[in-house]
Design an enzyme around this catalytic site. Structure first.
Site, mmCIF file in Angstrom:
data_model
loop_
_atom_site.group_PDB
_atom_site.id
_atom_site.type_symbol
_atom_site.label_atom_id
_atom_site.label_comp_id
_atom_site.label_asym_id
_atom_site.label_seq_id
_atom_site.Cartn_x
_atom_site.Cartn_y
_atom_site.Cartn_z
ATOM 1 N N LYS A 157 0.999 -1.212 -0.134
ATOM 2 C CA LYS A 157 -0.202 -0.180 0.090
ATOM 3 C C LYS A 157 1.145 1.259 -0.051
ATOM 4 O O LYS A 157 1.489 1.474 1.016
ATOM 5 C CB LYS A 157 -0.888 0.082 1.429
ATOM 6 C CG LYS A 157 -2.123 0.902 1.082
ATOM 7 C CD LYS A 157 -2.982 1.633 2.497
ATOM 8 C CE LYS A 157 -3.657 2.660 2.411
ATOM 9 N NZ LYS A 157 -4.412 3.210 3.901
ATOM 10 N N ALA A 215 -9.218 5.775 4.325
ATOM 11 C CA ALA A 215 -10.117 6.727 4.744
ATOM 12 C C ALA A 215 -11.450 8.158 4.894
ATOM 13 O O ALA A 215 -11.515 7.863 4.426
ATOM 14 C CB ALA A 215 -8.868 7.700 4.025
ATOM 15 N N GLY A 216 -11.174 8.614 6.258
ATOM 16 C CA GLY A 216 -12.281 8.839 6.239
ATOM 17 C C GLY A 216 -14.083 7.947 6.720
ATOM 18 O O GLY A 216 -14.643 8.599 7.339
ATOM 19 N N ASN A 221 -10.089 1.308 9.199
ATOM 20 C CA ASN A 221 -9.444 1.031 10.628
ATOM 21 C C ASN A 221 -9.316 2.094 12.496
ATOM 22 O O ASN A 221 -10.648 1.410 13.031
ATOM 23 C CB ASN A 221 -7.696 1.648 10.413
ATOM 24 C CG ASN A 221 -6.887 1.293 11.272
ATOM 25 O OD1 ASN A 221 -5.587 1.225 11.487
ATOM 26 N ND2 ASN A 221 -7.054 1.055 13.036
ATOM 27 N N THR A 222 -9.694 3.287 11.615
ATOM 28 C CA THR A 222 -9.722 4.633 13.537
ATOM 29 C C THR A 222 -11.817 3.686 13.145
ATOM 30 O O THR A 222 -11.881 3.703 14.515
ATOM 31 C CB THR A 222 -9.309 5.759 12.830
ATOM 32 O OG1 THR A 222 -8.137 6.339 12.854
ATOM 33 C CG2 THR A 222 -10.399 6.548 13.895
#
Length: 256
Positions: free
Chosen positions: A95, A182-183, A204-205
């Site tokens: 990645k 992301a996001g 992830n987050t």
């Protein structure tokens, strides 16, 4: 089934390894998510230790590892990190992440394209994290990237699909898998991405910082499955007008 380069995945949910309270919680969450492709930052892996707290449990879990170049600020740094990953982990999969500004963590389009072209020529299977730029995604595809990973919103922001209009163009024109990265903050964001045509999402987050990461991972798994099934089922088209689901006057005429 999702095909990327030489691999096939049953799950359309990719996960990360950052921000978890412990490696045990990380592995339990990954298992609950059903994810088969897991990304990890090379800067967080202790290559000198055979019992690395992150790497060892991931290998035991049997997932495909996708090392990333997070922390690289230039193409040269990313290429260097890629070769370290290939030597240490024995994988050509990568990645590609290049974000020079630590505050916003937005990908550098020029350096990303430069690094991607070189890494593909050097035999890497490159999945680049990039802005939701249809022109850039097409260029990344043309230089040989195995997939593109445009952002939905800034990393870790949980804002959802703020770039939806551009993502739709990217998905429409792509001939390689599109992974929204992301996001994504809640499962409904992931479902929306799959519904609109994305091939996968990377989360992830939103999982790692949840009060209950394991159950949140399960929720994301179900959301991705629901979004994919909804798309495959052929949803009805949107309309500005109302359309009755049953006759409005027939029963009145029948009783007259």
């Amino acid at each position: 089934m999702l095909h990327i380069a030489d691999k096939t995945f049953d799950s359309h949910l990719f996960t990360g390894t950052g921000k978890f309270a412990s490696s045990q919680l990380m592995v339990e969450s990954i298992r609950a998510s059903g994810s088969q492709l897991v990304t990890l930052a090379m800067k967080r892996v202790d290559l000198r230790q055979h019992n690395d707290a992150i790497l060892e449990p991931l290998i035991a879990a049997g997932v495909t590892l996708l090392p990333n170049t997070s922390g690289a600020k230039t193409a040269e740094e990313a290429i260097f990190a890629a070769h370290l990953a290939r030597e240490a982990l024995g994988t050509n999969w990568l990645k590609l992440e290049i974000h020079p500004d630590a505050r916003w963590l937005l990908p550098d389009p020029i350096e990303t394209l430069k690094a991607a072209e070189t890494l593909v020529q050097q035999g890497f299977v490159v999945l680049p994290y990039c802005g939701a730029d249809p022109v850039l995604c097409k260029r990344l595809e043309e230089v040989g990237c195995a997939a593109v990973m445009p952002l939905g919103a800034p990393i870790g922001s949980n804002q959802g699909l703020e770039t939806r209009a551009m993502l739709e163009i990217i998905i429409q024109q792509a001939t390689v898998p599109v992974v929204v990265d992301a996001g994504i903050g809640v499962p409904s964001h992931a479902a929306q991405a799959l519904e609109m045509g994305a091939d996968a999402v990377l989360v992830n987050t939103a999982i790692a910082v949840a009060d209950d990461p394991v159950n949140m991972a399960k929720a994301f798994r179900l959301a991705v499955e629901a979004g994919l099934l909804a798309r495959q089922s052929g949803p009805g088209s949107r309309s500005h007008f109302a359309h009755a689901t049953s006759p409005l006057t027939g029963f009145l005429e029948a009783s007259a």
